[in-house]
Design an enzyme around this catalytic site. Structure first.
Site, PDB file in Angstrom:
ATOM      1  N   HIS A   1      41.796  38.916  36.860  1.00 59.37           N
ATOM      2  CA  HIS A   1      40.965  39.239  35.687  1.00 59.37           C
ATOM      3  C   HIS A   1      40.478  40.687  35.763  1.00 59.37           C
ATOM      4  O   HIS A   1      39.287  40.977  35.716  1.00 59.37           O
ATOM      5  CB  HIS A   1      39.780  38.282  35.566  1.00 59.37           C
ATOM      6  CG  HIS A   1      39.218  38.245  34.177  1.00 59.37           C
ATOM      7  ND1 HIS A   1      38.508  37.172  33.682  1.00 59.37           N
ATOM      8  CD2 HIS A   1      39.245  39.157  33.162  1.00 59.37           C
ATOM      9  CE1 HIS A   1      38.133  37.418  32.430  1.00 59.37           C
ATOM     10  NE2 HIS A   1      38.571  38.624  32.105  1.00 59.37           N
TER      11      HIS A   1
ATOM     12  N   GLU B   1      38.697  30.045  36.624  1.00 54.28           N
ATOM     13  CA  GLU B   1      38.561  31.167  37.551  1.00 54.28           C
ATOM     14  C   GLU B   1      37.106  31.324  37.991  1.00 54.28           C
ATOM     15  O   GLU B   1      36.174  30.985  37.250  1.00 54.28           O
ATOM     16  CB  GLU B   1      39.051  32.460  36.906  1.00 54.28           C
ATOM     17  CG  GLU B   1      38.226  32.916  35.721  1.00 54.28           C
ATOM     18  CD  GLU B   1      38.814  34.146  35.046  1.00 54.28           C
ATOM     19  OE1 GLU B   1      38.090  35.128  34.886  1.00 54.28           O
ATOM     20  OE2 GLU B   1      39.997  34.111  34.668  1.00 54.28           O
TER      21      GLU B   1
ATOM     22  N   ARG C   1      41.945  35.179  27.466  1.00 53.26           N
ATOM     23  CA  ARG C   1      40.997  34.256  28.081  1.00 53.26           C
ATOM     24  C   ARG C   1      41.754  33.059  28.660  1.00 53.26           C
ATOM     25  O   ARG C   1      42.741  32.599  28.084  1.00 53.26           O
ATOM     26  CB  ARG C   1      39.964  33.776  27.064  1.00 53.26           C
ATOM     27  CG  ARG C   1      38.923  34.832  26.706  1.00 53.26           C
ATOM     28  CD  ARG C   1      38.039  35.151  27.895  1.00 53.26           C
ATOM     29  NE  ARG C   1      37.019  36.150  27.587  1.00 53.26           N
ATOM     30  CZ  ARG C   1      37.158  37.457  27.837  1.00 53.26           C
ATOM     31  NH1 ARG C   1      38.289  37.900  28.371  1.00 53.26           N
ATOM     32  NH2 ARG C   1      36.175  38.289  27.568  1.00 53.26           N
TER      33      ARG C   1
END
Length: 345
Positions: free
Chosen positions: A308, A285, A257
């Site tokens: 991601h 993000e 994360r």
């Protein structure tokens, strides 16, 4: 809170009695077509709206009884706007984008699908590591620009014999350890007194070394790979002190994360110690699938970054979808699987 467990769901009005086992399900993210068809064949009403985001979800939740998300934020506003919601499912492991407390206050279980995407994330972790070691990303950029520089890119240390410290030895961390050992990398983990006998046997079989502290792990590692959930105790754990213990020129991998890393401290360590970073996640993000993104860490020449995508292989998504169906089937029978906010009534 309970996690990764199954327990009886005690409802004053069981699902089977209220709906005959049929549920109205909103998918606020992409979901495999065959999974949707399977649910429809079972009699459920499925509404797939992958374009939804955290801002538009409250207006769309309406009278849906089950909400399935991947990265879409589920805020307290969404929970408040729901007039029939009985279950939230995160199609993946991390649940930091869901307001679990707001759901708990309304007696709504939040469930996840742990472990199903471990291999995919582990594969990306190794891909980032190899790319950093061989500068594959820079090679590609120069080739596409018409530049040939074999001399520049021939310099590489290689991975065999290096030491990798793994922080977070869940399903993903263990999968990374297995793959790192196959590369001839020496793997270090922090010793935990409460580690199960089975896990200790796994570590011994793999030839993984335990060290007494985080500081010892960082000081002895050429590579540090982070695999921890987003939680108050992990937020900003990769800070100035953490990075100060790492070896000059060491590699940091984060596929967990974004808020685990203090990005200001990382930029400083990149500039002053030559730390290199393989990142799949970032502090700020975008929550949507596409959008503009201006990140000093992502733009830094010492970073090899991805968008991601750690869990985004077809294999992983099929496995996660199967896990979502299992949760919905169990819910229809009056059981909750993998609840992370301990709710049921």
């Amino acid at each position: 809170m309970k996690s990764g467990v199954e327990y009886a769901l005690f409802l004053s009005n069981p699902v089977s009695e209220v709906t005959g086992g049929r549920l109205k399900i909103l998918f606020a993210d992409k979901f495999p077509d065959d999974g949707v068809v399977s649910l429809q064949n079972a009699g459920h009403a499925c509404d797939v709206q992958p374009e939804l985001d955290g801002a538009s979800l409250p207006a769309a939740i309406a009278d849906n009884e089950v909400l399935v998300v991947r990265s879409t934020k589920v805020s307290a506003d969404t929970i408040a706007a729901a007039n029939a919601l009985r279950l939230v499912i995160r199609a993946g492991a991390g649940t930091n984008t869901i307001d679990k407390e707001a759901a708990a206050a309304k007696g709504i279980p939040v469930c996840n699908v742990p472990g199903k995407n471990a291999v995919a994330v582990a594969e990306l972790t190794m891909g980032l590591l190899i790319s950093l070691d061989r500068r594959i990303h820079d090679n590609v950029v120069d080739l596409r620009a018409g530049r040939w520089n074999k001399k520049k890119y021939s310099a590489s240390r290689g991975l065999m014999g290096q030491s990798m410290g793994i922080i977070g030895l869940g399903a993903i961390g263990l999968a990374v350890a297995q793959r790192a050992r196959a590369f001839g990398i020496n793997v270090l983990v922090i010793d935990k007194p409460d580690r199960s006998a089975e896990m200790r046997q796994n570590l011994q079989t793999l030839g993984i070394q335990s060290v007494p502290s985080l500081k010892a792990l960082l000081e002895q590692s050429d590579i540090v790979s982070v695999h921890v959930p987003s939680a108050p105790k992990t937020k900003g754990m990769v800070n100035e002190e953490f990075l100060g213990c790492m070896r000059p020129g060491a590699i940091l991998i984060n596929t967990s994360r974004g808020d685990v890393i203090d990005e200001v401290a990382l930029l400083q360590a990149m500039n002053q110690k030559g730390i290199r970073a393989g990142l799949d996640v970032y502090a700020d993000e975008p929550s949507a699938g596409e959008g503009s993104f201006n990140s000093a860490v992502a733009l830094h020449p010492n970073t090899c970054g991805t968008h991601h995508i750690g869990a985004s292989t077809e294999q992983a998504q099929a496995a996660v979808a199967e896990g979502v169906l299992e949760i919905i089937d169990a819910f229809g029978e009056g059981r909750i699987l993998h609840c992370v906010n301990g709710q049921g009534k």
